[in-house]
Design a protein around this motif. Structure first.
Motif: not given
Length: 349
Positions: A124-131, A138-141
């Motif tokens: 699943k997509f891991l959101h809110g990482q702000n990598k 900014v990389l997408p989730p």
């Protein structure tokens, strides 16, 4: 309620989250594994299978020659491939479901040191990482593995019954207590703060069991494991509680970092039986020089025997600070076994 624990692992192979019940199955505390590489916990032969299941197409890119592979702690080389969400199948796609078996390091297993787990879940997509990528954007989730990990072998009735009694403690290498789980606090009655402020953990061990525990402590420092050790611990109510314990060293970067002890309370009859067996042979290696650990030049000149003196109990109830000064003056190391006995209240015997 699960017969297992929840695990969330990022595409780079970092453990993003683990439920605290990982301690019941692998012996590691939740905070010891989170944000660490999952490959440090996985059997070398199963690491490639885990890496394969982290990739959405079950086909992870190979690390270029000359670069460290996952065995060195990295998951996909130093820079994992970042995917754009529109390049991946939709999140509810059956392509992203996962069910596979891996062997994980287990501090509670006395045979192989590994426990086979069935991991069932999905990417699943891991959101809110702000990598951010190397160019600063900014990389997408990214996809992460969300899985429930359950032992391959179902627990026996006996394991289910005794699991509710077992507690675990964490110690420095000299056995000073660092942490105790909730069941341990119930069995012993102490808070973590009370356990930590008493110096080495030997202050909680019965004087007649100290040398025996120290022998197994030395064995653990040499071999990584103490073997089953049966001894008495002092509870908050000043009562002695028999426990059967197994201590293991936990390594970080190849060096021993701390000790995890798994303990099961015993009834007094069981403890007494173990004591009788123990007294039938002499396990102490005084001839090897290890007796120096035990401050064996006792009695020292000018030192009163705490168990002989009467009406002087208050002297041995002073704070550890003043005791430390007295011990140093008399040449007794407060962290030695003799020092531990001297700091105990005579009334508990």
């Amino acid at each position: 309620a699960l017969n297992g624990f929840v695990l969330v692992v990022t595409s780079e192979g970092l453990i993003f989250y683990s439920s605290h019940t990982i301690q019941d199955y692998l012996g590691f505390h939740q905070t010891d594994v989170m944000h660490q590489s999952v490959f440090e916990l996985i059997h070398a032969e199963d690491q490639q299978e885990f890496r394969r299941n982290l990739h959405w197409a079950l086909n992870p890119p190979q690390a270029p020659e000359g670069e460290p592979s996952a065995e060195g702690g990295k998951s996909l080389g130093s820079s994992p491939v970042a995917y754009k969400p529109d390049q991946l199948p939709p999140e509810n796609s059956s392509f992203l479901e996962r069910s596979f078996v891996c062997r994980f390091r287990c501090l509670l297993d006395n045979s192989s040191g590994f426990l086979a787990l069935n991991l069932q879940g999905r990417l699943k997509f891991l959101h809110g990482q702000n990598k951010r990528s190397e160019d600063g954007s900014v990389l997408p989730p990214q996809l992460a593995l969300f899985a429930i990990s359950t032992p391959l072998q179902p627990p026996s009735i006996l394991q289910i019954r005794t699991k509710n009694m077992i507690f675990r403690t964490k110690h420095k290498l000299d056995f000073t207590p660092l942490a105790c789980d909730a069941k341990g606090k119930i069995v012993l009655g102490y808070t973590e703060a009370e356990l930590r402020m008493c110096g080495t953990g030997y202050q909680f061990v019965h004087a007649a069991d100290m040398l025996y525990c120290a022998e197994n402590h030395i064995r653990m420092m040499k071999t990584g494991e103490s073997g089953l050790t049966v001894f008495r611990l002092l509870t908050k109510e000043n009562r002695w509680k028999w426990v059967q314990a197994n201590a293991r060293l936990v390594y970080k970067n190849g060096k021993p970092e701390y000790i995890i002890v798994t303990q099961r309370p015993l009834v007094d009859e069981e403890g007494g039986e173990h004591l009788r067996k123990r007294s039938m042979h002499l396990p102490f290696t005084f001839a090897t020089g290890e007796a120096l650990l035990y401050q064996s030049a006792y009695p020292l000149p000018g030192l009163p025997d705490p168990f002989q003196s009467k009406g002087k109990t208050s002297k041995f109830k002073k704070t550890s600070h003043s005791q430390g000064g007295r011990f140093q003056k008399d040449g007794i190391d407060p962290s030695s076994l003799l020092g531990a006995v001297m700091r105990q209240d005579k009334a508990v015997y």
